[in-house]
Design a protein around this motif. Structure first.
Motif, PDB file in Angstrom:
ATOM      1  N   GLY A 255      41.533  -2.359 -14.368  1.00 36.88           N
ATOM      2  CA  GLY A 255      41.541  -1.520 -13.167  1.00 36.88           C
ATOM      3  C   GLY A 255      40.716  -2.096 -12.040  1.00 36.88           C
ATOM      4  O   GLY A 255      40.948  -1.775 -10.877  1.00 36.88           O
ATOM      5  N   CYS A 256      39.723  -2.903 -12.376  1.00 35.86           N
ATOM      6  CA  CYS A 256      38.887  -3.429 -11.292  1.00 35.86           C
ATOM      7  C   CYS A 256      38.443  -4.863 -11.528  1.00 35.86           C
ATOM      8  O   CYS A 256      38.129  -5.561 -10.581  1.00 35.86           O
ATOM      9  N   ALA A 257      38.376  -5.296 -12.782  1.00 29.97           N
ATOM     10  CA  ALA A 257      37.948  -6.660 -13.132  1.00 29.97           C
ATOM     11  C   ALA A 257      36.531  -6.959 -12.654  1.00 29.97           C
ATOM     12  O   ALA A 257      36.126  -8.111 -12.645  1.00 29.97           O
ATOM     13  N   HIS A 258      35.774  -5.936 -12.263  1.00 30.93           N
ATOM     14  CA  HIS A 258      34.369  -6.214 -12.005  1.00 30.93           C
ATOM     15  C   HIS A 258      33.442  -5.167 -12.617  1.00 30.93           C
ATOM     16  O   HIS A 258      32.343  -4.930 -12.128  1.00 30.93           O
ATOM     17  N   GLY A 259      33.913  -4.564 -13.702  1.00 28.33           N
ATOM     18  CA  GLY A 259      32.978  -3.803 -14.524  1.00 28.33           C
ATOM     19  C   GLY A 259      32.612  -2.438 -14.008  1.00 28.33           C
ATOM     20  O   GLY A 259      31.582  -1.900 -14.390  1.00 28.33           O
ATOM     21  N   VAL A 260      33.450  -1.838 -13.183  1.00 31.11           N
ATOM     22  CA  VAL A 260      33.081  -0.552 -12.605  1.00 31.11           C
ATOM     23  C   VAL A 260      33.942   0.598 -13.141  1.00 31.11           C
ATOM     24  O   VAL A 260      33.461   1.710 -13.293  1.00 31.11           O
ATOM     25  N   CYS A 261      35.207   0.349 -13.452  1.00 28.13           N
ATOM     26  CA  CYS A 261      36.126   1.483 -13.641  1.00 28.13           C
ATOM     27  C   CYS A 261      36.283   1.958 -15.080  1.00 28.13           C
ATOM     28  O   CYS A 261      36.636   3.109 -15.304  1.00 28.13           O
ATOM     29  N   GLY A 262      36.080   1.098 -16.061  1.00 29.87           N
ATOM     30  CA  GLY A 262      36.149   1.535 -17.451  1.00 29.87           C
ATOM     31  C   GLY A 262      37.538   1.561 -18.075  1.00 29.87           C
ATOM     32  O   GLY A 262      37.679   1.927 -19.242  1.00 29.87           O
ATOM     33  N   ALA A 263      38.568   1.157 -17.330  1.00 30.06           N
ATOM     34  CA  ALA A 263      39.929   1.191 -17.885  1.00 30.06           C
ATOM     35  C   ALA A 263      40.127   0.151 -18.989  1.00 30.06           C
ATOM     36  O   ALA A 263      41.066   0.248 -19.773  1.00 30.06           O
ATOM     37  N   CYS A 264      39.242  -0.834 -19.052  1.00 29.26           N
ATOM     38  CA  CYS A 264      39.420  -1.961 -19.978  1.00 29.26           C
ATOM     39  C   CYS A 264      38.604  -1.788 -21.252  1.00 29.26           C
ATOM     40  O   CYS A 264      38.470  -2.734 -22.019  1.00 29.26           O
ATOM     41  N   HIS A 265      38.057  -0.596 -21.471  1.00 26.68           N
ATOM     42  CA  HIS A 265      37.150  -0.442 -22.612  1.00 26.68           C
ATOM     43  C   HIS A 265      37.820  -0.800 -23.941  1.00 26.68           C
ATOM     44  O   HIS A 265      38.948  -0.392 -24.212  1.00 26.68           O
ATOM     45  N   ILE A 266      37.077  -1.522 -24.730  1.00 24.83           N
ATOM     46  CA  ILE A 266      37.485  -1.860 -26.096  1.00 24.83           C
ATOM     47  C   ILE A 266      36.249  -1.728 -26.976  1.00 24.83           C
ATOM     48  O   ILE A 266      35.139  -1.556 -26.472  1.00 24.83           O
ATOM     49  N   ARG A 267      36.472  -1.799 -28.271  1.00 25.81           N
ATOM     50  CA  ARG A 267      35.324  -1.849 -29.183  1.00 25.81           C
ATOM     51  C   ARG A 267      35.121  -3.294 -29.620  1.00 25.81           C
ATOM     52  O   ARG A 267      36.054  -3.940 -30.102  1.00 25.81           O
ATOM     53  N   LEU A 268      33.918  -3.759 -29.432  1.00 20.46           N
ATOM     54  CA  LEU A 268      33.566  -5.118 -29.860  1.00 20.46           C
ATOM     55  C   LEU A 268      32.458  -4.966 -30.901  1.00 20.46           C
ATOM     56  O   LEU A 268      31.362  -4.479 -30.577  1.00 20.46           O
ATOM     57  N   ASP A 269      32.758  -5.345 -32.109  1.00 16.36           N
ATOM     58  CA  ASP A 269      31.821  -5.140 -33.224  1.00 16.36           C
ATOM     59  C   ASP A 269      31.286  -3.707 -33.217  1.00 16.36           C
ATOM     60  O   ASP A 269      30.089  -3.463 -33.392  1.00 16.36           O
TER      61      ASP A 269
END
Lengths: 278, 167, 783
Positions: B46-60
């Motif tokens: 959604g933003c590619a600069h860490g602001v919007c949260g649309a890209c959330h995934i679980r990492l470990d």
């Protein structure tokens, strides 16, 4: 919004990391949590030739109490520091400030050392380190170097770290009898502060007898303000001294005069709260 | 097709419980790699600069911004995306988001659900304020958030009463 | 009698897919062999430029670097024109600027490469010489004598102007017992749908066919423009809008970049993909609502509104947005002035001015939030000047249903609305006495609390005359094709598009009632011009009011066809039969055959059908409303805010909305529309601003850290109530619902903040968004 090309190294030991960093020189950038560096790279504002990923370097994220000093490893993630019982017990200023640092997903990845090394003027943790009288421990191939927090932050995104050095940890002296206070003003929850204030105060018999403070979001870098601290101890109107002392930043959403005003508001709020707690 | 001079990284990791191995341009973010190489398009940019949260995934196990992690950094890690995110919280949240219309366009929803699931794992009966606070880094333009908060509160209640299948 | 599907709170089946990560947005599609595009955009608001692309072309992985002249070979320029805006100044536009950029962010070159990252490398490698030209950014500066022309050669930066009104405003103001005046400044903001715009274009040279995937609100409109600009027969262009991650008006327009993608695909014979990144989106998506409104209102001795007199200075950017024209927003402002109230005299002078900024366009609720804020600010000011309760002043002046149809001096028409029912419903929802006691107690304890009200009227579901009269190719009619499947389900295709608002579910509920099946048995598709019939798409809150009528008409037509076929088979008169829950019954409700049986007979065993029975399995209905140019909806919003008197920050504690959108198809969806609209209005009131440097004209709000969107912690719970006065002129009776939340929230917040400020002995704020510095200044606490 894609990063420019870079080379990448993923050392697993500190020695390896320091060696790579020394060879990389000014063009190498350590990658800690990446929560600020990655956006800057996506915007191509930052374009390091070599990224030195510290996330697999063993032993950089320990949190421990040793010899009366709380040591927090540079790669300790904000969420881990926020939730750690030792931090709550020994440096309760930090959890208060960390609650204001960005948002949960950022705190899951961002690191203490990354935040300090970046030295964003609006970031909370540098101001906390100044107020806590913490020592920043740096390492290079030549050995360790210890820098008081008040000397570490030197300006906008500028610190005492040399390009061949890494932050190892911070050391925070125990502060029995000290009361922490932190608050910031931001347009929205989790935004960088328009102004924030970290205070450590020692209070006895209803008055402040010793105080250390650091602002964030106001000036280019946090610093101790001895005259203001002295005024706090003397029970004088410390906030009225700020206009002569501070050189506030200005921006489209927060002009300098507003930041100065907020700094005064925060200092008055801190004074009132600390007196009430004393 | 990538030109030969584009620096690449080898990645071997677990994605949604399966071992995968592949290559990615060094400068590719984890969310882009998941989307383009693995076809896991449920995480959005959604933003590619860490602001919007649309890209959330679980990492470990930790919910992170997928646009602020390089694909190469997932090497050796376990990644979970909305498509196969496990746990009773996610199941309950999916049901509740549908029932309460806690989504409209759906672009923010995967990130919202992962973020809310993390909250419910920690705090089984959060207040509406606590829900809003925990979701404060996830941008939704459509709903005005009210029905998202309804959905999370309802999922919490359903989990408390044991009424969620797949738990 | 089976329960009506219309009006039922039903979750959308699509939601189940979206919560599982199964959404398929533009960037989730790919074509084999596709090239990734990136644009070099002007870094200056106004500049002449020369480009040397030789070095950029040689980078490994770069396929092409295109400039204006390359695309001119395959793409014609376009120009915004409308007979509704005679004399409109808006020069021709091409996909890429040639030699001179007129706004910061205007695309000047296009790189096509193996990856987006490589395309961005190459864009950096283009050697560009920029010669900065004087720029105009603030609207006030545009008309100053000697202001630099936005387009060299034009005599003025006034793109369009007009005076609108009626009655005798001069006499009304001369006779007024009270005149209140205010100058309100509205800062540009933008829509920020979370899915950015983009395009994925494929050219098939054998047949000369172009397929373009877009994230857009109106696929048929874009199909026409793509065909026109690229010189293709329109039936060889296909536009597909799959899941669309929000629109809000941002995705209604013809953009240079999207057109360039299609042109590049045609030129190179390769699929081309471009998805806007967020910084491009903030810079180059349309902005909206940049207005300086100076307005006064005349009131007689009894507290009755006599009239309005105003000047609206609108900044529209470097071009009037294509095809609709940016000037529509100013008209929308004027139509909204005083709209809920009775007044006989009005004069509005509009000046729409060119600037070296991206165009403004039709963002959610268009000019209504501006007109509402101006009106409601004046109304509050008048009530205060009279020492009167602001609600009492409003109640006296609110139009009554008996006075309708009503056309006010600005030409705005209202019919069949009940403002007083809204008022009474709001009183019950808000519990005003308790709230006022709470406010008084809070104030006594030193809190800066304020309550603000705003009545709204919004003109929705625009009919054919709105753009048709201007000879602008915007469809205001919509079509649904409904088909009985041989298994008894209903499938339909709608020209209305789904952009997250859930309208396909609303239409399914209408179709269910119209045919006589369970709503779960109906699925409605939209967004692909190869499948969906012609129509307007998603704009002006038309989905339920116009799409709903098309669905009803198609459903009833299909039902009639099915009853005719069933009657022939069952040897019964069609009007003696009924369809209930998917079963053909007799008048008493006894089952005669299922729709699955009927469909199977009609499709697979046609030889068993009686001779001469012609009806098919599909019915089409094209809905064109013949009366009422727009359907006005109405409502009331109230906001309770608290000001931190030391920091100037404003917090919205509670928000209420009562709305009447006529027949509610699905309250779950309407509630979501209302609340989402309110949140956008709160953002407009308190946070969102596209700021430009006063000296350099540089855009300052280029990231989501700079452009402040409301997050979950910035929006309170929003209490809703519905008044349901169906539109009498249609079968279903729906009016628009999608934008009314946005109409009233800025006004309610503005009034609430000023209520708190005045109660604290301060001045007022007159600029949106309300900045904490302005609040502190109004309180006299910051110089």
């Amino acid at each position: 919004m894609t990063p420019a090309r870079f080379a990448y190294a993923r050392p697993t030991t500190l020695e390896e990391a320091l060696g790579i960093l020394a060879r990389g020189g000014e063009e190498a950038a350590p990658l800690a949590g990446g929560q600020s560096l990655m956006p800057m790279m996506a915007m191509r504002v930052a374009r390091p030739a070599l990224l030195v990923d510290l996330n697999r370097v063993a032993g950089l994220d320990a949190i421990a109490l040793e010899g009366g000093v709380l040591r927090i490893g540079a790669m300790a993630r904000h969420a881990a520091v926020l939730a750690h019982p030792l931090v709550a017990a020994e440096a309760p200023l930090l959890p208060r400030a960390l609650e204001e640092v960005a948002h949960p997903a950022i705190r899951n990845r961002g690191t203490l050392g990354g935040s300090l090394a970046l030295a964003d003027p609006a970031a909370e943790l540098p101001a906390c380190m100044v107020a806590l009288d913490a020592t920043i421990v740096l390492a290079s191939a030549g050995g360790e170097r210890r820098v008081p927090a008040a000397d570490f932050f030197q300006g906008l995104y500028a610190t005492a770290r040399r390009s061949d050095e890494l932050l190892l940890r911070v050391e925070i002296p125990r502060a029995a009898g000290w009361t922490p206070w932190f608050a910031e003003v931001a347009r929205r929850r989790g935004d960088y502060a328009l102004a924030g204030l970290a205070v450590m105060a020692r209070c006895t018999a209803g008055r402040i007898v010793e105080a250390r403070l650091g602002f964030c979001g106001v000036e280019a870098a946090p610093r101790r303000l001895p005259a203001v601290e002295a005024a706090l101890v003397a029970g004088e109107d410390a906030a009225s001294r700020l206009p002569a002392l501070l050189e506030p930043l200005g921006s489209a959403e927060a002009p300098a005069g507003y930041r100065l005003h907020l700094a005064q508001v925060l200092l008055r709020r801190a004074t009132e709260a600390l007196h009430a707690a004393a | 097709m990538l030109p030969p001079d584009e620096p690449l990284a080898e990645i071997a990791c677990t994605v949604n419980g399966r071992r995968v191995a592949g290559r990615a341009p060094l400068r590719q973010t984890l969310v882009e790699w998941l989307r383009t190489e693995l076809g896991l398009t449920g995480s959005h940019v959604g933003c590619a600069h860490g602001v919007c949260g649309a890209c959330h995934i679980r990492l470990d196990g930790a919910v992170v911004r997928g646009c602020l992690v390089l694909a190469v950094q997932a090497d050796g890690s376990a990644v979970e995306t909305i498509e196969a995110a496990t746990g009773p919280e996610v199941a309950a949240l999916r049901e509740a988001f549908v029932a309460h219309a806690g989504l409209q366009c759906g672009f923010c929803t995967p990130g919202m659900i992962l973020q809310a699931a993390e909250l419910l794992q920690r705090e089984p009966s959060p207040s509406r304020e606590a829900i809003r606070d925990h979701l404060s880094g996830n941008y939704c333009r459509c709903t005005g958030y009210h029905q998202i908060v309804d959905a999370v509160a309802s999922a919490a209640a359903a989990l408390q009463s044991g009424g969620v299948e797949g738990a | 009698m089976t329960a009506s599907a219309i009006g039922r709170a039903m979750p959308r089946p699509e939601a189940r897919r979206l919560v599982a990560g199964g959404g398929r947005y533009l960037d989730d599609h790919a074509e084999r062999g596709e090239l990734q595009a990136c644009f070099l955009r002007s870094p200056l608001p106004h500049a002449r430029f020369a480009l040397d692309v030789a070095a950029a072309k040689t980078l490994p992985g770069v396929e092409a670097v295109l400039t204006a002249s390359d695309l001119a070979a395959v793409c014609r320029p376009w120009r915004t024109e409308s007979r509704s805006f005679p004399g409109l100044v808006s020069p021709r536009q091409a996909p890429l600027a040639e030699g001179r950029a007129t706004w910061q962010g205007e695309p000047v070159a296009m790189v096509l490469a193996a990856t987006r990252a490589i395309a961005e490398d190459a864009a950096e490698a283009i050697l560009a010489e920029w010669e900065e030209l004087p720029a105009v950014t603030a609207p006030e500066a545009a008309l100053v004598p000697g202001a630099p022309p936005v387009h060299p050669g034009s005599e003025t930066n006034r793109a369009w102007g007009a005076t609108i009104g009626g009655g005798d405003p001069d006499a009304a103001f001369a006779a007024a017992a009270l005149v209140v005046e205010e100058r309100l400044v509205f800062t540009r903001h933008t829509g920020v749908p979370l899915e950015p715009r983009g395009a994925l274009a494929t050219w098939e040279p054998g047949t000369g066919a172009l397929t373009v995937r877009l994230s857009h609100q109106m696929p048929h409109q874009m199909r026409l423009h793509l065909a026109e600009q690229l010189g293709l027969p329109v039936n060889r262009v296909r536009v597909i809008c799959s899941d669309v991650g929000g629109g809000f008006g941002i995705k209604m327009h013809v953009y240079q970049d999207e057109m360039a993608v299609a042109a590049a695909a045609r030129l190179l014979g390769r699929p081309v993909r471009w998805v806007s990144d967020r910084m491009e989106a903030l810079l180059a998506d349309i902005h909206a609502r940049e207005h300086v409104v100076t307005a006064r209102m005349a009131v007689d001795a009894e507290g009755r509104i006599l009239g309005f007199d105003l000047h609206d200075l609108q900044g529209l950017g470097a071009y009037s947005v294509y095809p609709r024209s940016s000037t529509v927003e100013a008209i929308s402002v004027v139509r909204s002035i005083g709209a809920p109230y009775r007044f006989a005299h009005g004069r509005a002078r509009v000046d729409s001015v060119l600037q070296n900024k991206v165009a403004t366009g039709q963002y959610r609720a268009v000019g209504a939030p501006v007109g509402c804020a101006v009106t409601e600010r004046l109304v509050d000011k008048a009530a205060r000047a009279r020492g009167e309760d602001p609600l009492a002043f409003r109640a006296r002046n609110l139009l009554r249903t008996a006075e309708m149809p009503w056309v006010n001096p600005f030409g705005a028409a209202q019919h069949g609305m009940d403002h007083h029912a809204v008022l009474e419903t709001a009183k019950a929802l808000i519990d005003l006495p308790a709230l006022q006691a709470e406010i008084e107690a809070g104030r006594a304890a030193g809190r800066l609390l304020g309550l603000g009200l705003a009545f709204t009227v919004e003109y929705t579901a625009s009919g054919p005359a709105v753009y048709g009269a201007g000879h602008v190719a915007v469809a205001a009619t919509d079509t649904v094709v409904a088909t009985l499947e041989p298994t008894g389900e209903i499938s339909a295709q709608a020209s209305i598009t789904e952009i997250g608002q859930g309208i396909t579910q609303g239409l399914a509920q209408v179709l269910a009632d119209a045919v006589g099946v369970a709503p779960e048995a109906v699925r409605v598709g939209a967004g692909d011009t190869q499948a969906a019939p012609h129509g307007g798409g998603a704009w002006a809150s038309r989905g339920a009011a116009i799409g709903g009528e098309a669905a009803w008409g198609a459903g009833r037509a299909l039902r009639a066809q099915l009853l005719e076929a069933a009657g022939a088979l069952l040897q019964a008169a069609p009007d003696s039969l009924d369809i209930r829950e998917g079963v053909v019954t007799d008048a008493a409700g006894a089952a005669r055959m299922t729709l699955a049986e009927l469909g199977t007979l009609m499709l697979f065993r046609g030889h068993e059908m009686p001779k001469g029975v012609t009806p098919g399995l599909s019915a089409t209905f094209h809905y064109r409303r013949e009366q009422d140019v727009t359907l006005a909806n109405n409502g009331l919003q109230a906001a309770l805010v608290e000001i931190d008197g030391e920091t100037g920050l404003v917090r919205v504690l509670r928000h209420w909305m009562v709305g009447d959108c006529g027949r509610v198809l699905n309250p779950l969806l309407v509630d979501g529309q209302y609340r989402g609209g309110v949140a956008q209005g709160i953002g407009e009131a308190l946070l969102e601003a596209c700021r430009y440097d006063a000296e350099s004209g540089q855009f300052l709000s280029g990231t989501l850290a700079d452009y402040l969107l409301p997050m979950a912690t910035d929006i309170p719970d929003i209490a809703l109530a519905h008044v349901e006065v169906p539109y009498a002129g249609s079968a279903v009776g729906a009016k628009g619902a999608g934008e009314s939340g946005t109409c009233g929230a800025p006004a309610a917040i503005l009034n609430a903040v000023n209520d708190a400020l005045l109660a604290a002995g301060g001045g007022v704020v007159t600029e949106l968004p309300i900045h904490p510095v302005a609040v502190l200044r109004a309180l006299g606490r910051l110089a």
